[in-house]
Design a protein around this motif. Structure first.
Motif, mmCIF file in Angstrom:
data_model
loop_
_atom_site.group_PDB
_atom_site.id
_atom_site.type_symbol
_atom_site.label_atom_id
_atom_site.label_comp_id
_atom_site.label_asym_id
_atom_site.label_seq_id
_atom_site.Cartn_x
_atom_site.Cartn_y
_atom_site.Cartn_z
ATOM 1 N N ILE A 41 22.339 10.618 7.572
ATOM 2 C CA ILE A 41 22.427 9.903 6.489
ATOM 3 C C ILE A 41 23.451 10.010 5.480
ATOM 4 C CG2 ILE A 41 21.057 9.659 4.349
ATOM 5 C CD1 ILE A 41 18.692 10.536 5.932
ATOM 6 N N LEU A 42 24.169 11.215 5.212
ATOM 7 C CA LEU A 42 25.136 11.163 4.296
ATOM 8 C C LEU A 42 26.397 10.739 5.118
ATOM 9 C CD1 LEU A 42 24.856 15.028 3.263
ATOM 10 C CD2 LEU A 42 24.683 13.143 1.958
ATOM 11 N N LEU A 43 26.668 11.021 6.332
ATOM 12 C CA LEU A 43 27.838 10.461 7.029
ATOM 13 C C LEU A 43 27.529 8.607 7.023
ATOM 14 C CD1 LEU A 43 28.325 12.726 9.847
ATOM 15 C CD2 LEU A 43 29.851 12.426 7.454
ATOM 16 N N ARG A 44 26.453 8.325 7.051
ATOM 17 C CA ARG A 44 26.246 6.863 7.277
ATOM 18 C C ARG A 44 26.722 6.186 5.766
ATOM 19 N NH1 ARG A 44 25.030 3.439 11.321
ATOM 20 N NH2 ARG A 44 23.909 5.295 11.783
ATOM 21 N N PHE A 45 26.369 6.913 4.867
ATOM 22 C CA PHE A 45 26.512 6.409 3.411
ATOM 23 C C PHE A 45 28.169 6.650 3.066
ATOM 24 C CE2 PHE A 45 21.947 7.215 2.114
ATOM 25 C CZ PHE A 45 21.769 5.785 1.857
#
Length: 62
Positions: A41-45
């Motif tokens: 999720i963090l890398l996607r954002f």
């Protein structure tokens, strides 16, 4: 992101023998899966921020 979490990772599978994960796990440590999902999720954002050219910084001084 829904596809990553629900389909790829198997999150929220209520009837699974592994709580909230799919039945067949390659790694016996369930915490690894939840950490990987959070990192995903963090890398996607972060990726969306670079693609959309949005600058968000919490450390800049005004």
């Amino acid at each position: 992101m829904y596809w990553d979490l629900v389909v790829d990772w198997g999150l929220l599978q209520r009837r699974s023998k592994n709580r909230w994960l799919r039945d067949k796990l390659l790694i016996p440590y369930k915490g690894v899966y939840f950490r990987a999902m959070a990192l995903n999720i963090l890398l996607r954002f972060a990726w969306m921020q670079t693609v959309l050219n949005v600058k968000v910084s919490f450390t800049e001084k005004h």
